[in-house]
Design a protein around this motif. Structure first.
Motif, PDB file in Angstrom:
ATOM      1  N   UNK A 195     -15.698  30.087 -26.460  1.00 18.71           N
ATOM      2  CA  UNK A 195     -13.980  30.497 -26.718  1.00 18.71           C
ATOM      3  C   UNK A 195     -13.603  30.635 -25.710  1.00 18.71           C
ATOM      4  N   UNK A 196     -13.575  30.881 -24.423  1.00 18.40           N
ATOM      5  CA  UNK A 196     -12.576  30.601 -23.476  1.00 18.40           C
ATOM      6  C   UNK A 196     -11.946  29.160 -23.403  1.00 18.40           C
ATOM      7  N   UNK A 197     -13.297  28.214 -23.572  1.00 22.57           N
ATOM      8  CA  UNK A 197     -12.929  26.869 -22.967  1.00 22.57           C
ATOM      9  C   UNK A 197     -11.668  26.350 -24.093  1.00 22.57           C
ATOM     10  N   UNK A 198     -12.119  26.852 -25.568  1.00 19.53           N
ATOM     11  CA  UNK A 198     -11.483  25.924 -26.764  1.00 19.53           C
ATOM     12  C   UNK A 198     -10.642  26.634 -26.627  1.00 19.53           C
ATOM     13  N   UNK A 199      -9.920  28.270 -25.461  1.00 20.14           N
ATOM     14  CA  UNK A 199      -8.523  28.330 -26.015  1.00 20.14           C
ATOM     15  C   UNK A 199      -8.027  28.018 -24.574  1.00 20.14           C
ATOM     16  N   UNK A 200      -8.344  27.592 -23.487  1.00 18.84           N
ATOM     17  CA  UNK A 200      -8.205  26.970 -22.058  1.00 18.84           C
ATOM     18  C   UNK A 200      -7.300  25.420 -22.835  1.00 18.84           C
ATOM     19  N   UNK A 201      -8.096  24.284 -23.543  1.00 19.94           N
ATOM     20  CA  UNK A 201      -7.988  23.643 -23.901  1.00 19.94           C
ATOM     21  C   UNK A 201      -6.938  23.181 -25.069  1.00 19.94           C
ATOM     22  N   UNK A 202      -6.957  24.326 -25.745  1.00 18.32           N
ATOM     23  CA  UNK A 202      -5.093  24.569 -26.178  1.00 18.32           C
ATOM     24  C   UNK A 202      -4.042  24.917 -25.796  1.00 18.32           C
ATOM     25  N   UNK A 203      -4.277  25.385 -24.458  1.00 21.51           N
ATOM     26  CA  UNK A 203      -3.106  26.016 -23.598  1.00 21.51           C
ATOM     27  C   UNK A 203      -2.905  27.530 -24.275  1.00 21.51           C
ATOM     28  N   UNK A 204      -3.924  28.414 -24.889  1.00 21.34           N
ATOM     29  CA  UNK A 204      -3.657  29.168 -25.331  1.00 21.34           C
ATOM     30  C   UNK A 204      -4.479  30.616 -24.079  1.00 21.34           C
ATOM     31  N   UNK A 205      -5.263  29.963 -22.782  1.00 24.23           N
ATOM     32  CA  UNK A 205      -4.979  30.442 -21.629  1.00 24.23           C
ATOM     33  C   UNK A 205      -4.702  30.291 -20.856  1.00 24.23           C
ATOM     34  N   UNK A 206      -4.111  30.025 -19.801  1.00 23.51           N
ATOM     35  CA  UNK A 206      -3.328  29.611 -18.435  1.00 23.51           C
ATOM     36  C   UNK A 206      -3.938  30.202 -17.150  1.00 23.51           C
ATOM     37  N   UNK A 207      -4.134  29.522 -16.282  1.00 18.93           N
ATOM     38  CA  UNK A 207      -4.705  29.982 -14.708  1.00 18.93           C
ATOM     39  C   UNK A 207      -3.536  29.408 -13.723  1.00 18.93           C
ATOM     40  N   UNK A 208      -3.014  29.699 -12.929  1.00 21.27           N
ATOM     41  CA  UNK A 208      -1.891  29.741 -12.007  1.00 21.27           C
ATOM     42  C   UNK A 208      -2.219  29.364 -10.907  1.00 21.27           C
ATOM     43  N   UNK A 209      -1.865  29.230  -9.855  1.00 22.13           N
ATOM     44  CA  UNK A 209      -2.116  28.391  -8.471  1.00 22.13           C
ATOM     45  C   UNK A 209      -2.984  29.587  -7.942  1.00 22.13           C
ATOM     46  N   UNK A 226      -4.698  31.646  -8.376  1.00 23.66           N
ATOM     47  CA  UNK A 226      -6.328  31.773  -9.459  1.00 23.66           C
ATOM     48  C   UNK A 226      -5.646  32.932 -10.865  1.00 23.66           C
ATOM     49  N   UNK A 227      -4.686  33.372 -11.453  1.00 26.97           N
ATOM     50  CA  UNK A 227      -4.520  35.018 -12.135  1.00 26.97           C
ATOM     51  C   UNK A 227      -3.708  33.900 -13.772  1.00 26.97           C
ATOM     52  N   UNK A 228      -4.670  34.941 -14.498  1.00 26.76           N
ATOM     53  CA  UNK A 228      -4.966  34.214 -16.070  1.00 26.76           C
ATOM     54  C   UNK A 228      -3.663  34.411 -16.627  1.00 26.76           C
ATOM     55  N   UNK A 229      -3.243  33.949 -17.711  1.00 24.13           N
ATOM     56  CA  UNK A 229      -1.954  34.630 -18.080  1.00 24.13           C
ATOM     57  C   UNK A 229      -2.498  34.141 -20.001  1.00 24.13           C
ATOM     58  N   UNK A 230      -2.152  34.808 -20.814  1.00 17.78           N
ATOM     59  CA  UNK A 230      -2.576  34.771 -21.979  1.00 17.78           C
ATOM     60  C   UNK A 230      -0.975  34.027 -22.667  1.00 17.78           C
ATOM     61  N   UNK A 231      -1.420  33.862 -23.460  1.00 16.92           N
ATOM     62  CA  UNK A 231       0.028  32.886 -24.319  1.00 16.92           C
ATOM     63  C   UNK A 231       1.259  34.112 -25.296  1.00 16.92           C
TER      64      UNK A 231
END
Length: 308
Positions: free
Chosen positions: A238-252, A254-259
């Motif tokens: 599920x996290x992979x799907x969200x990451x590929x859909x740009x619903x989750x992002x990771x900045x340089x 290493x902090x996680x961001x949610x759309x």
């Protein structure tokens, strides 16, 4: 009295055994290598478990070289254990292989030199994960550098026992591209998940079956899309799907961001678990060298900000 098999007969039998293993397995295991190969009912070893450069006593010339992928916590013996994957994915003509120690006169290092001079086809067992290998055959030693204590290995796409050592740049690059294609999927997932000790880098889920190796930069990007550990993150489905859909992002950093569009929704515990990741830090691998590449993260995070 049975005749003594020739070097070429034993080499052909070894190559055939490796070919059979490749047909029936995704990757060759350490246990497979321990079995060795057979010729006229006699067993012969494929490798020396303690050393990377191997010539059976019954053979005149080098048979195999091996690069291990160390288990978590084990030391890396030589730089080529990590660099060979990078060299393959960078599309170089050859890959480096370190001498056994630093003395070029050592027996194993002289076997490398003889294999170069005689243009002997060999097997390269390339470690892809702890206890797992991709067998590359035929491989050839094409350079032997006493000063820097290393040899160079090239590959051929010809028949293992009759192929000749590639001499042209185009031929070497073509063969290496075929090697790259074989390694891409088989090694990337194993290497990434192993680097993170089989845990999702977002949720910490510890079950490898539930994990994917997500690319930070997609593999069709020739410059940054190589399937190396630094371009991968182990994520649950599920996290992979969200990451590929740009619903989750990771900045340089290493902090996680949610759309924002997810943060505004309210629809059950799974969604809430995703929303709770906002502002959290990525679970990093133990080895700093295996951490996600910041340049790749920055490029990917730009897409998240634009599309998420």
């Amino acid at each position: 009295m049975p005749s003594v098999p020739s070097d070429s007969e034993l080499r052909a039998a070894a190559f055939e055994q490796v070919r059979r293993l490749q047909v029936t397995r995704d990757q060759i295991t350490a246990d497979d290598l321990k079995v060795g190969f057979f010729h006229n009912g006699t067993r012969y070893p494929l490798i020396n478990p303690q050393r990377g450069i191997f010539k059976p006593q019954q053979m005149e010339a080098l048979l195999s070289i091996r690069t291990v992928f160390p288990r978590a916590g084990n030391r890396v013996w030589y730089d080529d254990q990590r660099q060979v994957h990078r060299q393959i994915y960078n599309g170089e003509e050859t890959v480096d292989y370190a001498f056994m120690g630093t003395d070029p006169r050592a027996a194993e290092n002289r076997w490398l030199k003889a294999a170069m001079e005689q243009r002997t086809p060999i097997i390269y067992f390339l470690g892809t994960a702890p206890g797992r290998y991709e067998a590359l055959q035929p491989a050839f030693i094409v350079d032997w550098d006493a000063q820097h204590a290393r040899a160079k290995v090239a590959f051929s796409d010809g028949p293992p026992t009759s192929a000749s050592a590639p001499t042209e740049s185009l031929e070497r690059r073509y063969a290496l591209r075929l090697v790259k294609q074989r390694l891409h999927q088989s090694t990337f997932r194993e290497a990434v998940i192993d680097a993170y000790k089989s845990r999702c880098a977002l949720s910490g889920v510890p079950e490898p079956i539930l994990l994917d190796a997500a690319h930070i930069i997609e593999d069709k990007n020739e410059k940054l899309g190589q399937p190396v550990v630094q371009n991968g993150i182990p994520l649950s489905k599920i996290h992979h799907a969200a990451f590929d859909a740009h619903l989750l992002g990771i900045d340089p950093d290493f902090r996680i961001h949610v759309a924002k569009r997810l943060l505004l929704q309210k629809d059950g515990p799974i969604l809430e678990a995703l929303k709770d990741l906002d502002g959290a830090l990525l679970r990093l691998p133990p080895r700093a060298a295996d951490r996600p590449d910041r340049d790749r993260l920055e490029q990917r995070f730009g897409l998240f900000k634009a599309l998420g």
